[in-house]
Design an enzyme around this catalytic site. Structure first.
Site, PDB file in Angstrom:
ATOM      1  N   HIS A   6      55.496  58.097  22.607  1.00 54.54           N
ATOM      2  CA  HIS A   6      54.699  58.987  22.847  1.00 54.54           C
ATOM      3  C   HIS A   6      53.615  59.436  24.024  1.00 54.54           C
ATOM      4  CE1 HIS A   6      52.981  63.514  22.589  1.00 54.54           C
ATOM      5  NE2 HIS A   6      54.333  63.169  22.589  1.00 54.54           N
ATOM      6  N   SER A   7      54.149  60.272  25.062  1.00 53.39           N
ATOM      7  CA  SER A   7      52.810  60.082  25.688  1.00 53.39           C
ATOM      8  C   SER A   7      51.810  59.078  26.561  1.00 53.39           C
ATOM      9  CB  SER A   7      52.159  61.658  25.500  1.00 53.39           C
ATOM     10  OG  SER A   7      51.528  61.482  26.527  1.00 53.39           O
TER      11      SER A   7
END
EC number: 3.1.1.1
Length: 394
Positions: A205-206
């Protein structure tokens, strides 16, 4: 030992909302550390640094899926992102365990239960107001065109709302140096995959998008596939997070393996700017000379997921374009285009998180035709190996 996840963490903060949590999923939990090394503390003694905390969750009846899932959280977060949600609901770890997957959840190096020492470098924190603007209350600020579509965060998403306060209380400090963070995760992540010993599904994520590319670049034979939730991007620049020139290696700040080989990315990766979408430009490799390839990532099936209302909506297409240009076969799912509306950057903590998890699961399972029996046999072999190690059972 069988345990129930502590979904009551922060429950006192949200009980006024009359939230009724579902029963959690039982699992077997162990934890251990990977990577790191002893280092001189400057006084003639030694400390241990750059190790990474790993939590291993296994269905009580054993996994029935072939590949384990390794969950890598983003900046200012910890592995708690994947446990329960700040409104008290089940997190993605429970979802995937319920569907027969074993999960490995990490705290990034120098983060959470992965110790930070001064030698690791300067740390910083994200203000609550930044979280509001970019993650939880984006419709109030309208910093990008799609921001006003954000509806799935539970509660108001601002200071004083009990769910926001519960979430913000879980955020932590992080290393300011992206290169330091990436290189230590790359080493510790490779050590984790070596310990697991069979191909895994990386869910990033991210900020951890870069970490996933680096770990896979180091151990391509141990990565079955990558699911990148709004990965760090776009290539070579920051758009929403204003700042200096970034990701000089295209997808990362730390070196990646290119073919032909690259020593100095700023001069050797020839770039062009394209404007294929209104209001959103993109820096990718030039068409001439032929774009350099990422050979270690080419064989790994990859999915990029973008939420409808996130600040990644205007730029994730550029990450995908860069990956395709470098020879990677990548699927790109924009949730709004398949009828999943209103999500922001923290999509796995939002109201409809299970609906999104189901999209990931279908993608994983449509490509995986190996029988479940092999997963159980591999798990048995791994259990024998772990019994000889230093893993501590809770």
């Amino acid at each position: 030992m069988v345990v129930l996840p502590l979904f009551f963490a922060f429950f006192f903060m949200v009980q006024g909302n009359n939230y009724q949590p579902r029963d959690e999923i039982p699992y077997v939990r162990k934890y251990f550390y990977v990577g790191g090394q002893y280092a001189d503390d400057g006084n003639g003694d030694h400390i241990f640094r750059d190790q990474m905390y790993v939590e291993h969750l296994v269905p009580t009846k054993g996994p029935i899926k072939q590949q384990p899932i390794v969950l890598l959280h983003g900046q200012a977060q910890t592995g708690t992102n994947w446990l329960n949600k700040p409104d008290g609901g089940r997190g993605w770890a429970s979802y995937f365990i319920e569907h027969g997957y074993e999960c490995y959840i990490v705290d990034q190096t120098s983060r959470g239960r992965s110790p930070w020492v001064p030698e690791n470098g300067t740390i910083a924190a994200i203000p609550a107001e930044t979280i509001q603007r970019l993650f939880t209350a984006t419709a109030r600020y309208k910093l990008w065109p799609e921001a006003e579509l954000h509806t799935q965060w539970p509660g108001s998403g601002v200071i004083g709302d009990p769910i926001f306060d519960a979430y913000y209380a879980s955020t932590v400090q992080f290393l300011k140096s992206q290169i330091q963070q990436e290189t230590t995760i790359q080493a510790a992540g490779a050590a984790l995959l070596d310990r697991i010993g069979r191909p895994v599904i990386l869910v990033t994520h991210s900020q951890a998008g870069a970490h996933g590319w680096l770990v896979a670049d180091t151990r391509p034979e141990l990565v079955h596939s990558i699911i990148a939730l709004e990965p760090a991007g776009p290539p070579f620049e920051n758009v929403i997070y204003k700042g200096p020139y970034s990701r000089v290696w295209g997808l990362t700040n730390a070196p990646l393996t290119y073919s032909p080989a690259v020593v100095d990315p700023e001069t050797e990766i020839v770039k062009q700017t394209i404007d294929d979408r209104p209001g959103s430009h993109c820096i990718i490799q030039a068409d001439s000379p032929p774009p350099r390839q990422l050979p270690n990532l080419r064989r790994i099936r990859t999915l990029v997921v973008t939420a409808e209302a996130s600040f990644h909506r205007p730029t994730d297409w550029c990450v995908v374009r860069y990956m395709e240009q470098a020879g990677i076969s990548v699927d790109h799912v924009q949730l709004g285009d398949i009828g999943i509306r209103g999500n922001g950057h923290m999509l796995f903590l939002e109201r409809n998180s299970d609906e999104i998890a189901a999209v990931l699961r279908r993608w994983m399972e449509e490509k995986d035709t190996k029988p479940a029996k092999k997963a159980q046999e591999a798990q048995g072999a791994q259990g024998a190996q772990e019994a000889q190690g230093k893993e501590k059972e809770l």
